[in-house]
Design an enzyme around this catalytic site. Structure first.
Site, PDB file in Angstrom:
ATOM      1  N   HIS A  95      11.228   9.421  59.413  1.00 30.35           N
ATOM      2  CA  HIS A  95      10.015   8.619  59.558  1.00 30.35           C
ATOM      3  C   HIS A  95      10.228   7.537  60.619  1.00 30.35           C
ATOM      4  CE1 HIS A  95       8.487  10.871  56.251  1.00 30.35           C
ATOM      5  NE2 HIS A  95       9.288  10.306  55.366  1.00 30.35           N
ATOM      6  N   ASP A 144       8.340  17.840  55.339  1.00 27.14           N
ATOM      7  CA  ASP A 144       8.441  16.827  54.293  1.00 27.14           C
ATOM      8  C   ASP A 144       7.838  17.277  52.973  1.00 27.14           C
ATOM      9  OD1 ASP A 144       8.738  14.480  52.880  1.00 27.14           O
ATOM     10  OD2 ASP A 144       7.871  13.183  54.388  1.00 27.14           O
TER      11      ASP A 144
END
Length: 409
Positions: A233, A284
């Site tokens: 991220h 993810d």
């Protein structure tokens, strides 16, 4: 910049794509967290739904869901997955009789489907920067440092041509500074290290309040971050952190569809590229399993923010698609540990690719629709997808449907 598209008798060949961030069990809840639970719904309220699903898994269910996910990844063009794995124990936190049972379920799923896997067992110790104990729903994730290092050592015996074992530090809020140092000292020198960092503004604020620095800056100041590291991220960065990550040689794993789904924010792509930063993509939470969508919406998010077009292009690569593909290919080996020569083949007969050339093929693949164009996928010399279908699609789908029946009953 190298043109990676090659014409072959079966279609256009491209290198396989590495998926740098996966929580396989979350594929089972895709589309099930889209109802309001709070007027201020966010990552933090979504997390409660995720915990409820996580509590239902045992090794057999995890293998069934992961195998289905890995089939979907292969059919979409992913040939490597970095599995960020924290469902270690039973739902109440009791270790399984075989402590690595859940890890082995993921390795079996990877082997049966033929995908390369970098398994990243997660160290998860505290519920926040203040060191509070794990909540009841987090207990199955937890390890002490000694138990974690034993797990890691046990799993390393599984490494091979299509399996790597790396390390995941869940996040700075979940791993105290002293424990991080102890684990890093106990790892092999070539271990790949992944960590969630700066995904949420609340996380950044809490890190500043408790540790006196923003999370990425704290990490760069307190660990020997280098090309072995993948920062997952890293959404909320200041200018100094952008430059610091780029200088370190670490990779940022950008998970565009999940970050959008959770309302995380936008990664500062253009400034990171200008600094020479390295990056890749991950799916993810698997609300989408498509490298095309991750790449397309990485670019589109930047366009919406900047209100102009062709953000990822440069003088060296006027083609946005080629620049995006080069980005994910350039970081894959350092992030995953695989220097692979896997390939995917796009269907040259697909109407949407009519008249395509090596110069425009990648742009047309990424920016011209949602129908899968992947015809074949070859991993470690084995064709695991042919004519768009995984070799064991039906049997694995049947097991997945049964697993979902049990998970939702």
């Amino acid at each position: 910049m190298r043109n990676h598209a090659t014409a072959t008798p079966r279609g256009w060949a491209l290198p396989g794509i590495a998926n740098l961030h996966s929580h396989a069990f979350q594929r089972a809840m895709a589309g099930m967290a889209e109802r309001q639970t709070d007027p201020r719904d966010s990552f933090w309220t979504w997390r409660e739904t995720m915990y409820a699903m996580a509590a239902r898994f045992d090794p057999g269910l995890l293998q069934a869901v992961a195998a289905q996910l890995y089939v979907e990844m292969l059919e979409a063009g992913y040939t490597t997955v970095c599995e960020f794995h924290y469902l270690h124990h039973a739902a109440d936190g009791t270790p399984h009789a075989q402590p690595d049972a859940m890890s082995q379920a993921l390795l079996r799923a990877a082997r049966e489907t033929g995908i390369r896997i970098t398994l990243l067992p997660v160290l998860y110790m505290t519920g926040g920067f203040d060191g509070r104990a794990l909540s009841e729903r987090q207990r199955r994730f937890g390890h002490r440092v000694d138990a974690y290092l034993r797990l890691h050592e046990t799993l390393r015996a599984n490494a091979g041509d299509t399996v790597r074992i790396g390390c995941a530090l869940h996040s700075l809020r979940a791993v105290p500074a002293a424990a991080m140092g102890e684990v890093l000292a106990g790892l092999p020198a070539d271990a790949r290290i992944h960590i969630h960092v700066a995904e949420q503004t609340a996380e950044v604020d809490e890190c500043v309040a408790v540790r006196g620095a923003r999370p990425v800056q704290w990490l760069l100041d307190n660990a020997a971050v280098d090309a072995r590291w993948t920062l997952v991220h890293a959404t909320h960065l200041d200018a100094a952190e952008v430059q610091g990550i780029a200088r370190s040689g670490a990779t940022v794993a950008i998970c565009t569809t999940t970050e959008a789904n959770l309302g995380d924010g936008l990664f500062p792509l253009r400034s990171f590229l200008d600094a020479g930063g390295r990056w890749g993509i991950g799916s993810d939470s698997h609300i989408s399993v498509s490298p095309v969508e991750e790449l397309r919406w990485l670019e589109y998010g930047q366009r919406l923010h900047a209100r102009r077009r062709n953000i990822a292009s440069s003088a060296d690569s006027p083609s946005v698609g080629a620049a995006l593909l080069q980005g994910v290919l350039g970081s894959a080996a350092d992030s995953s540990g695989f220097a692979a020569d896997d390939r995917i083949v796009l269907d040259a007969q697909a109407p949407i690719l009519a008249g395509a050339s090596a110069d425009d093929l990648i742009d047309r693949w990424i920016f011209s629709g949602n129908a899968s164009l992947v015809r074949d996928v070859v991993v470690a010399g084995v064709r695991v997808v042919e004519d768009g279908r995984h070799r064991d699609r039906e049997a694995i789908a049947a097991r997945y449907r049964e697993a979902m029946r049990q998970l939702l009953s």
